[in-house]
Design an enzyme around this catalytic site. Structure first.
Site, PDB file in Angstrom:
ATOM      1  N   ASP A 158     -54.766 -86.979  22.228  1.00  0.00           N
ATOM      2  CA  ASP A 158     -54.956 -85.570  21.860  1.00  0.00           C
ATOM      3  C   ASP A 158     -56.433 -85.242  22.084  1.00  0.00           C
ATOM      4  OD1 ASP A 158     -52.261 -84.870  20.707  1.00  0.00           O
ATOM      5  OD2 ASP A 158     -52.748 -86.662  19.557  1.00  0.00           O
ATOM      6  N   GLY A 209     -50.045 -97.182  19.167  1.00  0.00           N
ATOM      7  CA  GLY A 209     -51.285 -96.390  19.296  1.00  0.00           C
ATOM      8  C   GLY A 209     -51.875 -96.120  17.926  1.00  0.00           C
ATOM      9  N   HIS A 210     -51.041 -95.654  16.983  1.00  0.00           N
ATOM     10  CA  HIS A 210     -51.531 -95.428  15.613  1.00  0.00           C
ATOM     11  C   HIS A 210     -52.078 -96.721  15.021  1.00  0.00           C
ATOM     12  CE1 HIS A 210     -48.355 -92.111  15.583  1.00  0.00           C
ATOM     13  NE2 HIS A 210     -49.453 -91.464  15.266  1.00  0.00           N
TER      14      HIS A 210
HETATM   15  O1  PAF Z   1     -52.739 -86.027  15.558  1.00  0.00           O
HETATM   16  C1  PAF Z   1     -52.031 -85.854  14.537  1.00  0.00           C
HETATM   17  O2  PAF Z   1     -51.187 -86.669  14.206  1.00  0.00           O
HETATM   18  C2  PAF Z   1     -52.229 -84.598  13.707  1.00  0.00           C
HETATM   19  O3  PAF Z   1     -52.536 -83.510  14.495  1.00  0.00           O
HETATM   20  C3  PAF Z   1     -53.267 -84.776  12.586  1.00  0.00           C
HETATM   21  C4  PAF Z   1     -54.656 -85.039  13.121  1.00  0.00           C
HETATM   22  C5  PAF Z   1     -52.856 -85.920  11.669  1.00  0.00           C
HETATM   23  C6  PAF Z   1     -53.334 -83.501  11.739  1.00  0.00           C
HETATM   24  O4  PAF Z   1     -52.101 -83.170  11.183  1.00  0.00           O
END
Ligand code: PAF
Length: 280
Positions: free
Chosen positions: A152, A36-37
């Site tokens: 999220d 996903g990342h």
């Molecule tokens: O979604 C995340 O991994 C975190 O909440 C983020 C946006 C990097 C902030 O720490």
């Protein structure tokens, strides 16, 4: 890919990109990277001249110290996953350097009602911590574009509000949730699931799909659908926090004028808290 932990060095490099007229797409993460990342990184690559990724486990957004210490940290394998992409800078600061005033002294950003419902209600202070770290990262990197995952969902709304309230002029891109073949949303927390929990975990997505199908079939008894899903999650071994049908634009209960719905869920399996959502 330059791996930089120093704040000033990273700031300088981003300024150099800008001074040469290059655009920056930014992917902030807390590491323990999964596909996903990597889809966010790929998207970022397609949108700008330079790509900056950050890995920083932000203590400010954890309201439970045990959750913070148990959060997976896998920097070596993260770096190796990122090496196959065309990334210019990986920024991974130390907590003490990022918050030189001390974590407790940091002035947090309050973005109002959107931060107090659902995740905000279950995890008080969480979104103030997210908004604060993201604002600080944005100030450092000065990206033109930033890419986040839709898993999220509420966080994405909070970040859009941050950008709008502070007139940051950054384009925020939301990318669809990446799922395992059985539907489980990819999450850095999944690696903490036992084999048995991993099998049960797919039930969250099943319940979201079930509600989606019911709504498409014309069932509009939202409360009944929400309660049934909560109960089924409990039967599958979860401690459910919420399963709710909400207005996509406000995350409040749907009104007659609501045109788009999202179903959101949060539930824990043992110590591991999972969230997911599905857009209709
Ligand atoms: O979604 C995340 O991994 C975190 O909440 C983020 C946006 C990097 C902030 O720490």
């Amino acid at each position: 890919m330059q791996v930089i932990s120093d704040i000033q060095q990273s700031q300088l490099l981003c300024q150099q990109y800008h001074n040469s007229g290059e655009s920056i797409a930014f992917v902030p993460t807390m590491g323990c990277l999964h596909d996903g990342h990597l889809s966010l990184v790929e998207k970022a690559q397609s949108l700008a001249d330079r790509v900056v990724v950050s890995i920083f486990v932000n203590p400010l957004q954890f309201n439970d110290p045990d959750d913070l210490s148990a959060y997976p940290r896998t920097i070596e394998s993260d770096i190796s996953k990122l090496s196959s992409f065309d990334i210019d800078m990986l920024f991974c600061p130390e907590v003490g350097a990022f918050y030189p005033e001390g974590e407790k002294e940091v002035e947090k950003i309050d973005l109002g009602e959107i931060t107090t419902i659902l995740e905000g209600e279950q995890r008080p202070g969480h979104f103030a911590g997210v908004a604060t770290v993201v604002k600080r990262l944005f100030d450092l990197v000065q990206p033109d574009i930033a890419v986040f995952g839709e898993k999220d969902f509420q966080q994405l709304m909070v970040i859009k509000k941050l950008v709008s309230d502070f007139s940051l002029g950054i384009e925020i891109i939301g990318m669809p949730t990446f799922r395992e073949p059985d539907g489980l949303a990819m999450s850095s927390r999944n690696i903490r699931l036992s084999e048995e929990q991993r099998q049960a975990a797919t039930e969250i997505y099943r319940q979201l799909e079930r509600i989606k199908n019911e709504l498409h079939a014309g069932n509009s008894n939202f409360l009944e659908l929400e309660q049934a899903a909560n109960q089924r999650l409990a039967e599958a071994g979860f401690s459910p926090e919420y399963v709710v049908i909400r207005d996509t634009k406000t995350l409040l209960e749907p009104q007659s004028a609501t045109s788009e719905l999202v179903v959101l869920a949060a539930a824990s399996l043992g110590e591991i808290r999972l969230i997911d959502n599905i857009l209709l």
